[in-house]
Design a protein around this motif. Structure first.
Motif, PDB file in Angstrom:
ATOM      1  N   MET A 103      -0.813  12.602  -5.065  1.00 42.14           N
ATOM      2  CA  MET A 103       0.279  12.147  -6.100  1.00 42.14           C
ATOM      3  C   MET A 103       1.701  12.076  -4.566  1.00 42.14           C
ATOM      4  O   MET A 103       2.384  11.284  -5.018  1.00 42.14           O
ATOM      5  CB  MET A 103       0.375  13.099  -7.083  1.00 42.14           C
ATOM      6  CG  MET A 103      -0.356  12.939  -7.686  1.00 42.14           C
ATOM      7  SD  MET A 103      -0.932  11.501  -9.096  1.00 42.14           S
ATOM      8  CE  MET A 103       1.046  10.712  -9.083  1.00 42.14           C
ATOM      9  N   ASN A 104       1.071  13.077  -3.562  1.00 44.58           N
ATOM     10  CA  ASN A 104       1.859  12.969  -2.816  1.00 44.58           C
ATOM     11  C   ASN A 104       2.200  12.723  -1.681  1.00 44.58           C
ATOM     12  O   ASN A 104       2.735  12.331  -0.525  1.00 44.58           O
ATOM     13  CB  ASN A 104       2.389  14.921  -2.244  1.00 44.58           C
ATOM     14  CG  ASN A 104       2.439  15.491  -3.278  1.00 44.58           C
ATOM     15  OD1 ASN A 104       2.973  15.401  -4.597  1.00 44.58           O
ATOM     16  ND2 ASN A 104       2.394  17.021  -2.973  1.00 44.58           N
ATOM     17  N   THR A 105       0.375  12.211  -1.073  1.00 41.84           N
ATOM     18  CA  THR A 105       0.432  10.937  -0.265  1.00 41.84           C
ATOM     19  C   THR A 105       0.709   9.718  -0.394  1.00 41.84           C
ATOM     20  O   THR A 105       0.476   9.057   0.306  1.00 41.84           O
ATOM     21  CB  THR A 105      -0.617  11.581   0.341  1.00 41.84           C
ATOM     22  OG1 THR A 105      -0.827  13.624   0.328  1.00 41.84           O
ATOM     23  CG2 THR A 105      -1.105  10.805   1.754  1.00 41.84           C
ATOM     24  N   TRP A 106      -0.470   9.018  -1.218  1.00 41.93           N
ATOM     25  CA  TRP A 106      -0.943   7.953  -1.735  1.00 41.93           C
ATOM     26  C   TRP A 106      -0.154   7.386  -2.603  1.00 41.93           C
ATOM     27  O   TRP A 106      -0.399   5.996  -2.661  1.00 41.93           O
ATOM     28  CB  TRP A 106      -2.267   7.693  -1.683  1.00 41.93           C
ATOM     29  CG  TRP A 106      -3.407   8.128  -0.206  1.00 41.93           C
ATOM     30  CD1 TRP A 106      -2.980   8.337   0.775  1.00 41.93           C
ATOM     31  CD2 TRP A 106      -4.891   9.015  -0.572  1.00 41.93           C
ATOM     32  NE1 TRP A 106      -3.728   8.985   1.367  1.00 41.93           N
ATOM     33  CE2 TRP A 106      -4.953   8.967   1.221  1.00 41.93           C
ATOM     34  CE3 TRP A 106      -5.920   9.114  -1.445  1.00 41.93           C
ATOM     35  CZ2 TRP A 106      -6.639   9.690   1.153  1.00 41.93           C
ATOM     36  CZ3 TRP A 106      -6.782   9.275  -1.270  1.00 41.93           C
ATOM     37  CH2 TRP A 106      -7.514  10.077  -0.079  1.00 41.93           C
ATOM     38  N   TYR A 107      -0.136   8.307  -3.784  1.00 43.10           N
ATOM     39  CA  TYR A 107       0.244   7.205  -5.135  1.00 43.10           C
ATOM     40  C   TYR A 107       1.947   6.697  -4.564  1.00 43.10           C
ATOM     41  O   TYR A 107       3.185   7.283  -4.046  1.00 43.10           O
ATOM     42  CB  TYR A 107       0.746   8.488  -6.179  1.00 43.10           C
ATOM     43  CG  TYR A 107       1.508   7.565  -7.568  1.00 43.10           C
ATOM     44  CD1 TYR A 107       0.671   7.210  -8.603  1.00 43.10           C
ATOM     45  CD2 TYR A 107       2.541   7.752  -8.112  1.00 43.10           C
ATOM     46  CE1 TYR A 107       0.825   6.700  -9.723  1.00 43.10           C
ATOM     47  CE2 TYR A 107       2.810   7.524  -8.817  1.00 43.10           C
ATOM     48  CZ  TYR A 107       2.203   6.697  -9.562  1.00 43.10           C
ATOM     49  OH  TYR A 107       2.597   5.485 -11.201  1.00 43.10           O
ATOM     50  N   ARG A 108       2.074   5.791  -5.295  1.00 46.88           N
ATOM     51  CA  ARG A 108       3.205   5.029  -5.388  1.00 46.88           C
ATOM     52  C   ARG A 108       4.278   4.160  -7.076  1.00 46.88           C
ATOM     53  O   ARG A 108       2.366   3.981  -7.433  1.00 46.88           O
ATOM     54  CB  ARG A 108       3.702   3.506  -4.173  1.00 46.88           C
ATOM     55  CG  ARG A 108       3.343   3.669  -3.193  1.00 46.88           C
ATOM     56  CD  ARG A 108       3.972   5.220  -1.961  1.00 46.88           C
ATOM     57  NE  ARG A 108       4.022   4.817  -0.381  1.00 46.88           N
ATOM     58  CZ  ARG A 108       3.011   5.884  -0.364  1.00 46.88           C
ATOM     59  NH1 ARG A 108       3.093   7.017  -1.479  1.00 46.88           N
ATOM     60  NH2 ARG A 108       2.843   5.709   1.097  1.00 46.88           N
ATOM     61  N   GLU A 109       4.737   3.966  -7.166  1.00 44.78           N
ATOM     62  CA  GLU A 109       5.124   3.126  -8.675  1.00 44.78           C
ATOM     63  C   GLU A 109       6.520   2.780  -8.126  1.00 44.78           C
ATOM     64  O   GLU A 109       7.431   3.316  -7.456  1.00 44.78           O
ATOM     65  CB  GLU A 109       5.789   4.844  -9.436  1.00 44.78           C
ATOM     66  CG  GLU A 109       5.578   4.549 -10.670  1.00 44.78           C
ATOM     67  CD  GLU A 109       5.785   5.532 -11.554  1.00 44.78           C
ATOM     68  OE1 GLU A 109       6.532   4.986 -12.398  1.00 44.78           O
ATOM     69  OE2 GLU A 109       4.837   6.304 -11.359  1.00 44.78           O
ATOM     70  N   GLU A 110       6.528   1.631  -9.338  1.00 41.82           N
ATOM     71  CA  GLU A 110       7.801   0.626  -8.446  1.00 41.82           C
ATOM     72  C   GLU A 110       7.868  -0.205  -9.860  1.00 41.82           C
ATOM     73  O   GLU A 110       6.548  -0.185 -10.019  1.00 41.82           O
ATOM     74  CB  GLU A 110       7.464  -0.445  -7.553  1.00 41.82           C
ATOM     75  CG  GLU A 110       7.315   0.297  -6.035  1.00 41.82           C
ATOM     76  CD  GLU A 110       6.829  -0.825  -4.776  1.00 41.82           C
ATOM     77  OE1 GLU A 110       6.923  -1.734  -5.139  1.00 41.82           O
ATOM     78  OE2 GLU A 110       6.925  -0.347  -3.814  1.00 41.82           O
ATOM     79  N   GLY A 111       8.666  -0.201 -10.122  1.00 38.53           N
ATOM     80  CA  GLY A 111       9.062  -0.964 -11.810  1.00 38.53           C
ATOM     81  C   GLY A 111       7.840  -0.446 -13.056  1.00 38.53           C
ATOM     82  O   GLY A 111       7.646  -1.665 -13.490  1.00 38.53           O
ATOM     83  N   GLY A 112       7.384   1.061 -12.881  1.00 38.31           N
ATOM     84  CA  GLY A 112       7.011   1.092 -14.145  1.00 38.31           C
ATOM     85  C   GLY A 112       5.041   0.655 -14.263  1.00 38.31           C
ATOM     86  O   GLY A 112       3.985   0.636 -15.170  1.00 38.31           O
ATOM     87  N   ILE A 113       5.155   0.086 -12.123  1.00 33.50           N
ATOM     88  CA  ILE A 113       3.986  -0.014 -12.133  1.00 33.50           C
ATOM     89  C   ILE A 113       3.565   1.385 -10.731  1.00 33.50           C
ATOM     90  O   ILE A 113       3.800   1.365  -9.963  1.00 33.50           O
ATOM     91  CB  ILE A 113       3.490  -1.349 -11.154  1.00 33.50           C
ATOM     92  CG1 ILE A 113       3.536  -2.753 -12.791  1.00 33.50           C
ATOM     93  CG2 ILE A 113       1.938  -1.391 -10.450  1.00 33.50           C
ATOM     94  CD1 ILE A 113       3.790  -3.637 -12.412  1.00 33.50           C
ATOM     95  N   GLY A 114       2.372   1.600 -11.881  1.00 34.79           N
ATOM     96  CA  GLY A 114       1.568   3.464 -10.686  1.00 34.79           C
ATOM     97  C   GLY A 114       0.281   2.682  -9.351  1.00 34.79           C
ATOM     98  O   GLY A 114      -0.563   1.821 -10.413  1.00 34.79           O
TER      99      GLY A 114
END
Length: 392
Positions: A103-114
């Motif tokens: 979650m800290n290194t690879w996860y991204r979230e934009e506009g409700g899309i993870g």
């Protein structure tokens, strides 16, 4: 109505509550098979670093650790760890550390899309494994919003006809989308269905069923034109889940079509049990990771044959599974190597890539084997349980 546009209210509706297999045999998991799994589980746990990332690959003979990495294979192992930690409380801090790294290194979230972003790219397959990890986690409640966003990320790559696109963020090099989807499409289907099992949100069943219609045409009804063995295990698992939910015969028939074809690949004469046929080199070189995931798919095919009363197929699939696991056992590092500079615990239980020249032990070699044996145990109804401890 188009075969590629399923209106669930008319065509497919889940007929059972969301739980696992309802039929089991009286056969128990052989002790040797449990030992393969226990050693492999202990190895992957010992090889999680302080940051929470799995050691990707090691060569016990040379003492080397690979500088390469692959986020999808890491995430497959994360899902396995999540499942292991459900029944083993001592693993939960390890699982949380691994999830924190992701979650800290690879996860991204934009506009409700993870989604997972790695090296500037975002693969459908990696995002599917992220969702599977959430769905398997005993801490699912803490990650519900992230899981929902990851599920939406998968649906963002679904086309109107139910097919998928392989990248949320494409690489800056050319790629073969059709080839990538032989892996990613089934992984996405399995992820959506496991998320449905966890939440009961019918939208994800509906969308998985819609995509399944496309791939039944692509990979099953047109198997003569489009066959590639990599799609067999993932689509087998997905169709088994859809059969459990709908009791639609087409899903059972698809599982049998795919796995009958897969058995043509299994070596019965030289390296008995491995999935490699020199007559079809286009399907890849011998690899323990492939052996593991094909074996997992066959475990689901075995359960399907048992469930539908096809004892001939059940026997054939179980025989293939046992041959494969005996081959995998022969690839597992169980004895200390005099020539290795690594301490024994660093490779004990790891699984080398093949019996020929490749001595490297990659994380997914072990992970796929663990998942295969766990699936088989679930379907056999065995009371033989994991016995490994962290200190092994």
């Amino acid at each position: 109505m188009s075969a590629h546009r399923v209106q669930t209210s008319k065509r497919l509706m889940p007929k059972t509550s969301f739980h696992r297999a309802e039929r089991r045999t009286d056969v128990s998991l052989p002790e040797e098979m449990a030992r393969i799994r226990d050693l492999a589980e202990a190895w992957i746990i010992r090889n999680i670093g302080k940051r929470g990332l799995f050691t990707y690959s090691i060569n016990p003979y040379t003492g080397e650790k690979s500088e390469k990495n692959n986020e999808l294979r890491q995430l497959m192992s994360s899902r396995t760890l999540a499942e292991m930690s459900v029944g083993n409380l001592s693993l939960r801090p390890v699982h949380r550390r691994n999830l924190s790294f992701i979650m800290n290194t690879w996860y991204r979230e934009e506009g409700g899309i993870g989604y997972i972003e790695y090296d500037g790219k975002s693969k459908l397959g990696a995002n599917a494994m992220l969702l599977r990890t959430f769905a398997a986690s005993p801490h699912f409640g803490q990650f519900q919003s992230k899981a929902s966003a990851a599920a939406e990320g998968i649906l963002a790559l679904q086309n109107a006809d139910g097919s998928f696109r392989p990248w949320l963020k494409e690489p800056n090099y050319s790629f073969d989308a059709k080839y990538l989807l032989t892996f990613y499409s089934g992984e996405a289907l399995v992820a959506l269905l496991e998320y449905y099992f966890r939440t009961g949100l019918t939208r994800y069943f509906d969308e998985a069923a819609r995509s399944a219609e496309f791939y039944l045409d692509e990979y099953v009804r047109n198997i003569a034109d489009n066959y590639y063995p990599a799609y067999v295990p993932w689509h087998t698992i997905a169709y088994r889940h859809l059969y459990e939910l709908t009791k639609a015969d087409k899903f059972a028939e698809a599982v049998f079509t795919l796995n009958d074809k897969l058995l043509e690949l299994q070596d019965r004469s030289y390296r008995i049990g491995r999935f490699f046929n020199p007559a079809t080199p286009q399907y890849g070189l011998p690899h323990a990771s492939s052996d593991g995931v094909y074996t997992e798919g066959l475990a689901y095919a075995f359960e399907m044959a048992q469930r539908t009363g096809d004892e001939v197929r059940a026997g054939r699939y179980l025989d293939a599974i046992m041959l494969s696991l005996k081959n995998i056992a022969s690839l597992q590092y169980r004895e200390k190597l005099d020539e290795s500079s690594l301490p024994f615990y660093a490779y004990r239980g790891a699984i080398r890539t093949n019996a020929e020249k490749n001595r490297w032990a990659r994380i997914d070699n072990a992970q796929h084997t663990i998942d295969a044996i766990q699936a088989l145990e679930n379907f056999l109804g065995s009371k033989q349980t994991s016995t490994f401890e962290l200190g092994l």
